[in-house]
Design an enzyme around this catalytic site. Structure first.
Site, PDB file in Angstrom:
ATOM      1  N   ASP A   7     -16.498  -1.710  19.275  1.00  0.00           N
ATOM      2  CA  ASP A   7     -15.684  -2.530  18.372  1.00  0.00           C
ATOM      3  C   ASP A   7     -14.203  -2.275  18.580  1.00  0.00           C
ATOM      4  O   ASP A   7     -13.727  -1.158  18.377  1.00  0.00           O
ATOM      5  CB  ASP A   7     -16.088  -2.172  16.928  1.00  0.00           C
ATOM      6  CG  ASP A   7     -15.382  -3.008  15.881  1.00  0.00           C
ATOM      7  OD1 ASP A   7     -14.670  -3.958  16.237  1.00  0.00           O
ATOM      8  OD2 ASP A   7     -15.568  -2.696  14.690  1.00  0.00           O
ATOM      9  N   MET A  63     -15.220   0.372   6.336  1.00  0.00           N
ATOM     10  CA  MET A  63     -14.114   1.302   6.593  1.00  0.00           C
ATOM     11  C   MET A  63     -13.551   1.673   5.234  1.00  0.00           C
ATOM     12  O   MET A  63     -12.448   1.255   4.862  1.00  0.00           O
ATOM     13  CB  MET A  63     -13.059   0.632   7.491  1.00  0.00           C
ATOM     14  CG  MET A  63     -13.520   0.523   8.931  1.00  0.00           C
ATOM     15  SD  MET A  63     -12.564  -0.674   9.874  1.00  0.00           S
ATOM     16  CE  MET A  63     -13.484  -2.161   9.484  1.00  0.00           C
ATOM     17  N   HIS A  72     -19.971  -9.938  12.336  1.00  0.00           N
ATOM     18  CA  HIS A  72     -19.393  -8.643  11.975  1.00  0.00           C
ATOM     19  C   HIS A  72     -18.420  -8.815  10.803  1.00  0.00           C
ATOM     20  O   HIS A  72     -17.504  -9.638  10.855  1.00  0.00           O
ATOM     21  CB  HIS A  72     -18.659  -8.091  13.201  1.00  0.00           C
ATOM     22  CG  HIS A  72     -18.207  -6.677  13.090  1.00  0.00           C
ATOM     23  ND1 HIS A  72     -19.045  -5.602  13.295  1.00  0.00           N
ATOM     24  CD2 HIS A  72     -16.994  -6.153  12.815  1.00  0.00           C
ATOM     25  CE1 HIS A  72     -18.361  -4.482  13.156  1.00  0.00           C
ATOM     26  NE2 HIS A  72     -17.100  -4.787  12.839  1.00  0.00           N
ATOM     27  N   MET A 119     -15.860   3.080  17.984  1.00  0.00           N
ATOM     28  CA  MET A 119     -14.591   2.351  17.856  1.00  0.00           C
ATOM     29  C   MET A 119     -13.800   2.477  19.156  1.00  0.00           C
ATOM     30  O   MET A 119     -13.576   3.580  19.650  1.00  0.00           O
ATOM     31  CB  MET A 119     -13.746   2.907  16.709  1.00  0.00           C
ATOM     32  CG  MET A 119     -14.315   2.670  15.308  1.00  0.00           C
ATOM     33  SD  MET A 119     -14.718   0.958  14.941  1.00  0.00           S
ATOM     34  CE  MET A 119     -13.118   0.163  15.112  1.00  0.00           C
ATOM     35  N   HIS A 175     -19.405  -3.562   8.497  1.00  0.00           N
ATOM     36  CA  HIS A 175     -18.720  -2.338   8.938  1.00  0.00           C
ATOM     37  C   HIS A 175     -17.820  -1.844   7.810  1.00  0.00           C
ATOM     38  O   HIS A 175     -16.777  -2.437   7.542  1.00  0.00           O
ATOM     39  CB  HIS A 175     -17.913  -2.694  10.205  1.00  0.00           C
ATOM     40  CG  HIS A 175     -17.088  -1.572  10.748  1.00  0.00           C
ATOM     41  ND1 HIS A 175     -16.109  -1.781  11.704  1.00  0.00           N
ATOM     42  CD2 HIS A 175     -17.085  -0.240  10.498  1.00  0.00           C
ATOM     43  CE1 HIS A 175     -15.543  -0.629  12.008  1.00  0.00           C
ATOM     44  NE2 HIS A 175     -16.108   0.326  11.279  1.00  0.00           N
ATOM     45  N   MET A 201     -12.401  -3.149   4.440  1.00  0.00           N
ATOM     46  CA  MET A 201     -11.365  -2.106   4.446  1.00  0.00           C
ATOM     47  C   MET A 201     -10.810  -1.904   3.039  1.00  0.00           C
ATOM     48  O   MET A 201     -10.554  -2.886   2.343  1.00  0.00           O
ATOM     49  CB  MET A 201     -10.203  -2.526   5.358  1.00  0.00           C
ATOM     50  CG  MET A 201     -10.625  -2.811   6.788  1.00  0.00           C
ATOM     51  SD  MET A 201      -9.210  -3.358   7.747  1.00  0.00           S
ATOM     52  CE  MET A 201      -9.999  -3.688   9.313  1.00  0.00           C
ATOM     53  N   SER A 234     -16.046 -10.794  14.858  1.00  0.00           N
ATOM     54  CA  SER A 234     -15.495 -10.198  13.636  1.00  0.00           C
ATOM     55  C   SER A 234     -14.754 -11.251  12.814  1.00  0.00           C
ATOM     56  O   SER A 234     -13.766 -11.831  13.271  1.00  0.00           O
ATOM     57  CB  SER A 234     -14.526  -9.068  13.998  1.00  0.00           C
ATOM     58  OG  SER A 234     -13.813  -8.704  12.835  1.00  0.00           O
ATOM     59  N   ASP A 257     -15.735  -6.806   8.521  1.00  0.00           N
ATOM     60  CA  ASP A 257     -14.924  -5.592   8.425  1.00  0.00           C
ATOM     61  C   ASP A 257     -14.414  -5.393   7.001  1.00  0.00           C
ATOM     62  O   ASP A 257     -13.502  -6.095   6.558  1.00  0.00           O
ATOM     63  CB  ASP A 257     -13.731  -5.692   9.381  1.00  0.00           C
ATOM     64  CG  ASP A 257     -14.139  -5.502  10.830  1.00  0.00           C
ATOM     65  OD1 ASP A 257     -14.794  -4.481  11.120  1.00  0.00           O
ATOM     66  OD2 ASP A 257     -13.812  -6.362  11.660  1.00  0.00           O
TER      67      ASP A 257
HETATM   68  C1  DX5 Z   1     -10.921  -2.890  13.459  1.00  0.00           C
HETATM   69  C2  DX5 Z   1     -12.188  -3.682  13.218  1.00  0.00           C
HETATM   70  C3  DX5 Z   1     -12.617  -4.557  14.366  1.00  0.00           C
HETATM   71  C4  DX5 Z   1     -11.598  -5.529  14.804  1.00  0.00           C
HETATM   72  C5  DX5 Z   1     -12.037  -6.266  16.043  1.00  0.00           C
HETATM   73  O1  DX5 Z   1     -10.696  -2.047  12.388  1.00  0.00           O
HETATM   74  O2  DX5 Z   1     -13.265  -2.828  12.932  1.00  0.00           O
HETATM   75  O3  DX5 Z   1     -13.855  -5.174  14.068  1.00  0.00           O
HETATM   76  O4  DX5 Z   1     -11.279  -6.439  13.822  1.00  0.00           O
HETATM   77  O5  DX5 Z   1     -11.075  -7.214  16.308  1.00  0.00           O
HETATM   78  P1  DX5 Z   1     -10.382  -7.397  17.714  1.00  0.00           P
HETATM   79  O6  DX5 Z   1     -11.455  -7.980  18.596  1.00  0.00           O
HETATM   80  O7  DX5 Z   1      -9.287  -8.306  17.395  1.00  0.00           O
HETATM   81  O8  DX5 Z   1      -9.946  -6.061  18.201  1.00  0.00           O
HETATM   82 ZN    ZN Z   2     -15.369  -3.602  12.847  1.00  0.00          ZN
END
Ligand code: DX5
Ligand code: ZN
Length: 209
Positions: free
Chosen positions: A169, A64, A29, A133, A62, A33, A6, A31
């Site tokens: 994840d 969010m 990956h 998750m 991903h 947000m 990630s 993320d």
């Molecule tokens: C959380 C994310 C994950 C997260 C994973 O909202 O979707 O992808 O960043 O990171 P670690 O491995 O630090 O939990």
């Molecule tokens: Zn993620």
């Protein structure tokens, strides 16, 4: 086991260099947000676009965000290969699946920890991936929620879709990955464990074992 590091955990001031440290991963990956679906804001399509030329790995995006259907085109156009959205978002699930497929991309649906696995059953035949998750979405570096792994068994038991991939994840490190290996999981996302290590590529190889 495939490994999807990630980028949330990398040094944002030099993302182009950071992505080069994880060349031996299976995918990357991303993320996304929006500060609304989750309480944190990360990065969007323009950042992903600028990283696309720095890596030949598939981009595992991903989302969010509260209204993913509105942004499918922009993430597809900047080079996402898999687009995963949350079943708890405000967008119509079937329409969002269709929109991602029409852009020629793989479709994933993600489940937050409090969402039961059965909510996703009606869609399993139409999608490529389920993202379970194992932390509350929003932040990296949280504690792994082991009991979430059981959802993978329920999903496998229900579906006839033999190509369906299951990804987990959140909170995955060199210890917790041993729990993951007891379940039918195809892809592990890991951020902090990989980017906080002094040798990210070696950590990826160790996680994959
Ligand atoms: C959380 C994310 C994950 C997260 C994973 O909202 O979707 O992808 O960043 O990171 P670690 O491995 O630090 O939990
Ligand atoms: Zn993620």
């Amino acid at each position: 086991m495939k490994i999807s590091p990630s980028m949330l955990a990398c040094d944002f001031s030099k993302m182009g260099k950071e992505i080069e440290k994880i060349k031996n991963a299976d995918m990357v990956h991303m993320d996304v947000m929006d500060g609304n679906f989750v309480p944190n804001i990360s990065f969007g399509a323009d950042i992903i676009k600028s990283l696309r030329s720095k890596s030949s790995l598939p981009f595992d995006v991903h989302l969010m965000i509260s209204n993913p259907i509105k942004y499918i085109e922009s993430f597809a156009d900047v080079g996402a290969d898999i687009i995963t959205f949350h079943i708890e978002s405000d967008s119509d699930v079937m329409h969002t699946i269709e929109k991602i497929k029409n852009k020629g991309k793989k479709v994933g649906i993600s489940l937050k920890p409090n969402t039961p696995a059965k909510v996703i059953f009606p869609y399993l035949e139409y999608i490529d991936l389920v993202l379970i998750m194992t932390v509350e979405p929003g932040f990296g570096g949280q504690k792994f929620m082991c009991e979430q792994l059981k959802k993978s068994l329920l999903i496998k038991e229900f579906t006839d879709n033999t190509k369906l991939l299951i990804e987990v994840d959140g909170g995955i490190n060199l210890d917790t990955i041993n729990e993951v290996k007891n379940y039918p999981i195809d892809i592990c996302v890991s951020g902090t464990c990989i980017f906080n290590s002094s040798t990210p590529s070696e950590t990826i190889d160790k996680l994959r074992l």
